[in-house]
Design an enzyme around this catalytic site. Structure first.
Site, short mmCIF file in Angstrom:
data_model
loop_
_atom_site.label_atom_id
_atom_site.label_comp_id
_atom_site.label_asym_id
_atom_site.label_seq_id
_atom_site.Cartn_x
_atom_site.Cartn_y
_atom_site.Cartn_z
N HIS A 147 0.87 -1.25 -0.05
CA HIS A 147 -0.14 0.12 -0.14
C HIS A 147 0.92 1.23 0.03
CE1 HIS A 147 -4.33 -1.17 0.28
NE2 HIS A 147 -3.61 -2.04 1.00
N LYS A 176 -8.70 13.93 3.29
CA LYS A 176 -8.11 12.72 3.38
C LYS A 176 -7.36 12.89 4.66
CE LYS A 176 -6.35 14.00 -0.85
NZ LYS A 176 -6.42 12.67 -1.39
N ARG A 177 -6.46 11.78 4.80
CA ARG A 177 -5.57 11.83 6.02
C ARG A 177 -4.70 13.15 5.89
NH1 ARG A 177 -5.97 8.51 10.68
NH2 ARG A 177 -4.25 9.51 11.27
N LYS A 184 0.78 14.35 1.02
CA LYS A 184 -0.53 14.67 0.37
C LYS A 184 -0.59 16.10 0.10
CE LYS A 184 -3.31 10.85 2.36
NZ LYS A 184 -3.82 10.07 1.38
N THR A 244 -8.48 6.71 -3.27
CA THR A 244 -9.67 6.31 -3.43
C THR A 244 -10.68 7.45 -3.36
OG1 THR A 244 -10.06 5.49 -1.05
CG2 THR A 244 -9.46 3.96 -3.11
N LYS A 286 -14.18 8.60 -5.55
CA LYS A 286 -15.48 8.94 -4.79
C LYS A 286 -15.94 10.55 -5.33
CE LYS A 286 -14.10 6.77 -0.66
NZ LYS A 286 -13.41 6.98 0.52
C1 PLP Z 1 -11.90 7.31 1.16
C2 PLP Z 1 -11.71 7.92 2.34
C3 PLP Z 1 -10.21 7.95 2.62
C4 PLP Z 1 -9.27 7.96 1.69
O1 PLP Z 1 -9.01 8.85 0.89
P1 PLP Z 1 -7.56 9.46 0.04
O2 PLP Z 1 -8.10 10.84 -0.58
O3 PLP Z 1 -7.61 8.29 -1.03
O4 PLP Z 1 -6.56 9.29 0.74
C5 PLP Z 1 -9.70 8.42 3.79
N1 PLP Z 1 -10.88 8.39 4.82
C6 PLP Z 1 -12.10 8.40 4.76
C7 PLP Z 1 -13.14 8.54 5.78
C8 PLP Z 1 -12.50 7.87 3.43
O5 PLP Z 1 -13.82 7.79 3.04
#
Ligand code: PLP
Length: 802
Positions: A358, A546-547, A552, A654, A658
């Site tokens: 990952h 995101k985190r 990032k 991911t 979304k």
């Molecule tokens: C999808 C999702 C992530 C992943 O987000 P990235 O932008 O791909 O890092 C992290 N936290 C939550 C709550 C999510 O639904």
């Protein structure tokens, strides 16, 4: 299998709910609270799930189907009520039944806490895959720990992140079914004695302590399918009495090993993309895999009575290296308990396990101190050393590699056990999670392994539970697409492409724009209710959720906002499209710079909001406690999706998928799955900027000096100087120094390109028909990023299920 088993009428739903209210919760329907209605409805849904699961697993068992076991330290499930009713196909009868009792189903959703058993993308991926596996009718069990406390709840106080414990069980427990009769004993510590007797090698584990693993089951239903996935969560309990000590005459000691056990399933470590070298974390990891492997072996034996066909009937998947110890644990069972020879056992293991990597970040690669490891898991330590010895011998003798190469590939090095090397050595398949990431794994991270065993390496680009973010979270858009192409796309997301035919249909584009506006208003109302903050629905909704992590690059986003603020102060009359910058991110509690970045964003929010010259043009909004449920309101409301990691660092992402599915246009670097998003929509329908992964490497190789950019670029210099000298009475000296002198994620190198891309996005947005067309093309192209597709690729190329 037919779905017709759930010929669910509103009457039957009503009877079910009433029964649980009256018999389990001991309350009359006309006196029950929403909380009680939520529980009764969840229990009714759980009953349907359990019935459906029993049918599905009996059928899969009787047909001798291969089983997938998905081992993951994290499953970030979010809420279950809506997803369960939706996937079971009983949402409408339940809605009606509740209406008949004067209850609004939407209010019941709000009663449920998120099951936050994960940090971010990795844990959410595992949850998405359970959904997709069930939908594809592939028999699968996810294994994880029943953390008493999930990911912390974030409160922002005075611009700083604070953490509060996430007590999720009071509302979440209703989904769990305890199975104490299937408990497993897990052994820690002690010492190993070996001897030969009657021609057999005996291994005896002495003086260990035992922790009991109690399984709690959850079900995830497939959509319009007969499939249900099982998620088995292990809770740690000290055993009542330690019979070893008891029999030895150590009466007091037999009762005394209490709190060690229970701590194991107490709390999820809140680090994302960073290892935690603590003993408790190692205990958690072994606890998960020892209980799970025992469970898998037991279930196999129940059906087949022999382990000869174990690998033929089981695929065990290792989600990142956290569950790596499942490999030596299965070796241990085969060698020590079943009398297998080494080669025979190794064959079974190799054919059973597959590993997903990952991350390529060095700080996320797990390594355990060999001594610490040995003291906690003496037998597993022995087995790993033997795997290592045989690996090194093979590399020298069969592949004729030199010592530096073997040292790189060895499992033991610098007195540490390297989990990733163990996975690559033992698994028959190693995959990355996007095309680019898999390429980097092959060419860089595991290049020596890939040179000798190229066939082992493959790619499966991540996917998402598209139905959750479209069918459930974005009903207006779902209706529009259904009106255009029918509802079949919800079962087969490749058919979403048919929506692309409407890219030049002015009426459809106008409806799409109206839906986006409704979703923006829904978010604005939610925020108003929660915090009193007001958003301007006519501004661009620009989202980075995101985190929080330097790679990032939320700090690059912040720096650009700061530069734009300064520019608007100089020239308030310049052309500028009003923009709302929305952020949501949890930082690891010990990650100081990340917390400073949150403080910077909150400071910008305050400074801009209190400046009447600028506040109608820019607004920064930091959303507290970003989680799955918040994402479900956010994703449909977004117009610009910020995916701006340094190229080569984000394995896939991911969130990008979304947001695309909700009609946002990606503004991003060529990193992770952004590369594939760009291919899917075409370069005209995405805003790509910045260095490529190759350019990043070249720039580093040539020597990267952010200080030169600071000296030469007045916009960068002025924004950075403000971090040093103060904004709204706050200074950010550590962030300033990091960016000016070190800049490990090359924010300054990409800054101008990023700024230009932001301006370009305004230009596009000003041409609304064009922007709506881009939005529609993004939605139509997002079908390939459905988890159904990803799981199908795992089933075919890795697990060999078909
Ligand atoms: C999808 C999702 C992530 C992943 O987000 P990235 O932008 O791909 O890092 C992290 N936290 C939550 C709550 C999510 O639904």
């Amino acid at each position: 299998m037919a779905n017709s088993a759930y010929d669910m009428s509103a009457d039957r739903a009503s009877r079910l709910i009433r029964r649980y209210l009256e018999e389990d919760l001991q309350v009359e329907p006309d006196r029950a609270s929403d909380q009680q209605f939520y529980k009764a409805t969840a229990m009714a849904a759980k009953q349907l799930l359990a019935e459906k699961y029993r049918r599905f697993s009996a059928q899969a068992g009787s047909q001798g189907k291969k089983q997938v076991s998905y081992l993951s330290m994290e499953f970030l499930l979010g809420r279950s009520l809506k997803n369960s009713l939706y996937n079971l196909g009983v949402l409408e009868p339940f809605r009606q039944a509740l209406e008949g009792m004067g209850v609004n189903l939407e209010n019941l959703y709000e009663q449920e806490p998120d099951a936050g058993l994960g940090n971010g993308g990795l844990g959410r991926l595992a949850a998405c895959y359970l959904d997709a596996l069930a939908t594809q009718e592939l028999p699968a069990t996810g294994y994880c720990i029943l953390y008493e406390y999930g990911i912390f709840q974030q409160k922002i106080i005075d611009g700083w992140q604070t953490e509060q414990p996430d007590l999720w069980l009071p509302g979440g427990e209703v989904w769990l079914t305890p199975r104490p009769d299937e408990s497993v004993a897990v052994r820690f510590g002690g010492r190993i004695e070996e001897f030969w007797e009657e021609g057999y090698h005996h291994v005896v584990h002495k003086d260990y302590t035992t922790v009991t693993a109690i399984p709690y089951d959850m079900y995830v239903s497939g959509y319009h399918s007969g499939g249900v996935s099982l998620l088995r969560l292990w809770q740690a309990k000290r055993p009542g009495v330690d019979m070893e000590s008891f029999n030895r005459g150590d009466y007091i000691g037999a009762f005394g090993q209490s709190s060690l056990g229970e701590a194991i399933s107490k709390i999820l470590y809140p680090n994302d993309s960073h290892t935690e070298g603590k003993l408790l974390r190692l205990r958690q990891q072994y606890f998960l895999v020892a209980a799970s492997v025992r469970d898998i072996v037991k279930r196999h034996m129940d059906i087949y009575g022999s382990l000869e066909n174990f690998a033929e009937k089981n695929a065990i998947h290792i989600n990142d290296t956290h569950p790596t110890l499942a490999i030596p644990e299965l070796m241990r069972i085969l060698l020590d308990e079943c009398g297998y020879g080494w080669d025979q056992a190794w064959d079974v293991v190799k054919n059973t396990f597959a590993y997903t990597n990952h991350t390529v970040l060095a700080e996320a690669l797990e390594r355990w101190n060999s001594d610490l490891f040995q003291s906690l898991l003496p037998r597993i330590h022995q087995i790993i050393l033997e795997i290592n010895r045989r690996l090194c011998a093979e590399l020298y003798e069969q592949y004729h590699l030199d010592s530096p190469a073997v040292a790189q590939m060895a499992i033991l090095g610098d007195h540490e056990l390297r989990m990733a090397n163990l996975c690559v050595a033992a698994c028959h398949s190693v995959n990355g999670v996007s095309g680019l990431h898999s390429e980097i794994i092959r060419r860089d991270l595991f290049r020596d392994f890939a040179a000798i065993q190229p066939e082992k390496f493959c790619n499966v680009t991540n996917g998402i539970a598209s139905r959750r973010w479209l069918g459930q979270a974005n009903p207006l858009l779902t209706d529009l697409i259904t009106d255009c192409i029918g509802g079949g796309f919800l079962k087969d997301f490749s058919r979403l492409a048919e929506f692309g035919r409407f890219r030049d249909d002015a009426q459809v584009l106008e409806r799409l724009a109206e839906i986006k506006r409704q979703n923006k208003l829904r978010l604005a109302e939610y925020l108003k209710r929660k915090t009193g903050e007001e958003l301007n629905p006519d501004s661009i909704f620009d989202v980075q959720v995101k985190r929080l992590h330097e790679y990032k690059r939320q700090q690059m986003n912040a720096l650009e906002i700061l530069a734009q603020y300064q520019s608007l102060k100089d020239d308030p009359d310049q052309d500028f499209t009003p923009r709302t910058y929305l952020f949501g991110a949890k930082a690891a509690p010990g990650y100081y710079l990340a917390k400073q970045i949150i403080k910077l964003l909150c400071t910008l929010a305050r400074v801009i909001d209190s400046d009447p010259q600028v506040r109608d043009k820019m607004r920064v909004c930091y959303l507290e406690d970003y989680n799955v449920t918040l994402s479900e309101i956010l994703m449909p409301a977004c117009e610009i999706s910020e995916q701006i990691s340094l190229a080569g660092k984000e394995a896939s992402g991911t969130g990008n998928m979304k947001l695309m599915l909700g009609g946002a246009v990606t503004l991003g670097t060529l990193d992770g799955a952004n590369v594939e998003i760009a291919q899917a929509v075409g370069r005209d329908n995405i805003l790509i900027f910045g260095m490529t992964a190759q350019e990043v490497e070249a720039r580093k190789a040539a020597g990267y000096h952010p200080e030169e950019i600071y000296q030469q670029n007045p916009i960068v210099r002025r924004a950075l100087d403000a971090l040093r000298d103060g904004i709204g009475g706050e200074t950010f000296p550590d962030l300033y120094r990091s960016l000016r002198y070190d800049d490990p994620y090359m924010v300054l190198a990409d800054f101008d390109a990023y700024r230009a891309a932001r301006r370009e996005s305004e230009r596009l947005y000003e041409n609304r028909p064009l922007f709506n067309r881009m939005s529609l093309i993004n939605i139509a192209a997002s079908g390939v990023f459905c988890a159904d597709r990803a799981v199908g690729e795992y089933a075919e190329h890795i697990w060999d299920l078909r």
